[in-house]
Design an enzyme around this catalytic site. Sequence first.
Site, PDB file in Angstrom:
ATOM      1  N   GLU A  67      -7.377 -26.371 -32.655  1.00 33.91           N
ATOM      2  CA  GLU A  67      -8.108 -27.316 -33.292  1.00 33.91           C
ATOM      3  C   GLU A  67      -7.744 -27.146 -35.116  1.00 33.91           C
ATOM      4  OE1 GLU A  67     -10.520 -30.644 -34.012  1.00 33.91           O
ATOM      5  OE2 GLU A  67     -11.806 -30.197 -32.299  1.00 33.91           O
ATOM      6  N   ASP A  73     -14.971 -29.024 -39.079  1.00 32.42           N
ATOM      7  CA  ASP A  73     -15.877 -29.039 -39.713  1.00 32.42           C
ATOM      8  C   ASP A  73     -17.424 -29.361 -39.603  1.00 32.42           C
ATOM      9  OD1 ASP A  73     -16.355 -31.007 -42.361  1.00 32.42           O
ATOM     10  OD2 ASP A  73     -16.908 -32.994 -41.169  1.00 32.42           O
TER      11      ASP A  73
HETATM   12  P1  5GP Z   1     -16.467 -32.472 -36.573  1.00 36.03           P
HETATM   13  O1  5GP Z   1     -16.860 -32.640 -35.262  1.00 36.03           O
HETATM   14  O2  5GP Z   1     -16.225 -30.268 -36.720  1.00 36.03           O
HETATM   15  O3  5GP Z   1     -17.358 -32.425 -38.139  1.00 36.03           O
HETATM   16  O4  5GP Z   1     -15.324 -32.817 -36.886  1.00 36.03           O
HETATM   17  C1  5GP Z   1     -13.797 -32.050 -36.751  1.00 36.03           C
HETATM   18  C2  5GP Z   1     -12.720 -33.321 -36.475  1.00 36.03           C
HETATM   19  O5  5GP Z   1     -13.300 -34.498 -37.499  1.00 36.03           O
HETATM   20  C3  5GP Z   1     -11.245 -32.487 -37.132  1.00 36.03           C
HETATM   21  O6  5GP Z   1     -10.382 -32.735 -36.226  1.00 36.03           O
HETATM   22  C4  5GP Z   1     -10.841 -34.420 -38.178  1.00 36.03           C
HETATM   23  O7  5GP Z   1     -10.036 -34.465 -36.999  1.00 36.03           O
HETATM   24  C5  5GP Z   1     -12.143 -34.575 -38.618  1.00 36.03           C
HETATM   25  N1  5GP Z   1     -11.987 -34.174 -40.125  1.00 36.03           N
HETATM   26  C6  5GP Z   1     -13.114 -33.090 -40.894  1.00 36.03           C
HETATM   27  N2  5GP Z   1     -12.932 -32.835 -41.763  1.00 36.03           N
HETATM   28  C7  5GP Z   1     -11.804 -33.180 -42.309  1.00 36.03           C
HETATM   29  C8  5GP Z   1     -10.948 -33.127 -42.517  1.00 36.03           C
HETATM   30  O8  5GP Z   1     -11.124 -32.590 -44.447  1.00 36.03           O
HETATM   31  N3  5GP Z   1      -9.448 -33.831 -43.178  1.00 36.03           N
HETATM   32  C9  5GP Z   1      -9.026 -34.509 -42.113  1.00 36.03           C
HETATM   33  N4  5GP Z   1      -8.057 -34.924 -42.154  1.00 36.03           N
HETATM   34  N5  5GP Z   1      -9.547 -34.688 -40.868  1.00 36.03           N
HETATM   35  C10 5GP Z   1     -11.332 -33.708 -40.652  1.00 36.03           C
END
Ligand code: 5GP
Length: 174
Positions: A95, A99
């Site tokens: 990954e 987040d």
């Molecule tokens: P989660 O499901 O863990 O909340 O989100 C994961 C996905 O959200 C990551 O694979 C990415 O695509 C997007 N994402 C989360 N935080 C960021 C960030 O700070 N920058 C970017 N570009 N994408 C993020």
Amino acid sequence: MAIKPLIDASTIAQRVAALGADITRDYAGKDIVVVPVLKGSYVFAADLVRQIDLSVEVDFLGVRSYGDGQESSGVVQITTDLSHPIQGKHVILVEDIVDTGLTVAYLRENLVTRQPASLKIASLLHKPARTRVPVGIDYLGFTVEDVFIVGYGLDHAQKFRNLPYLAIITDDSH
Ligand code: 5GP
């Protein structure tokens, strides 16, 4: 909107080399399948696999996460599935950033049903302040604050993936 450098290219390269060495040591004598999650992890994964001195297959997962803009909803759709079965194989899911953890939690659950011999998670970045589902990250690049990161594969509205370093986008409109 301004771009503020956060982690430079040589620091990233050193960390990725260390992760590759860890993986090489942990899986000595085994074949592995590296599964980058598109699109954000493609740069990290391309560098990581070249630091792994093992027999490596690469297969991709494309996902779309439904949410309001930058917020993940936890509802993940697989838009491009693996091209080969992973049953009985040692899989490392790669990954860009964990987040809330919802995406990795969903993908882990999905991949486990395919009965790999083992499944581990590598992530370039982790934002612990935003955790909603705790996910164990076996190979982690860097822990970051609750800021929006771009570069080295990560985008903002599909742009900035080509930056060779990690940066923060700041809104300087006010
Ligand atoms: P989660 O499901 O863990 O909340 O989100 C994961 C996905 O959200 C990551 O694979 C990415 O695509 C997007 N994402 C989360 N935080 C960021 C960030 O700070 N920058 C970017 N570009 N994408 C993020």
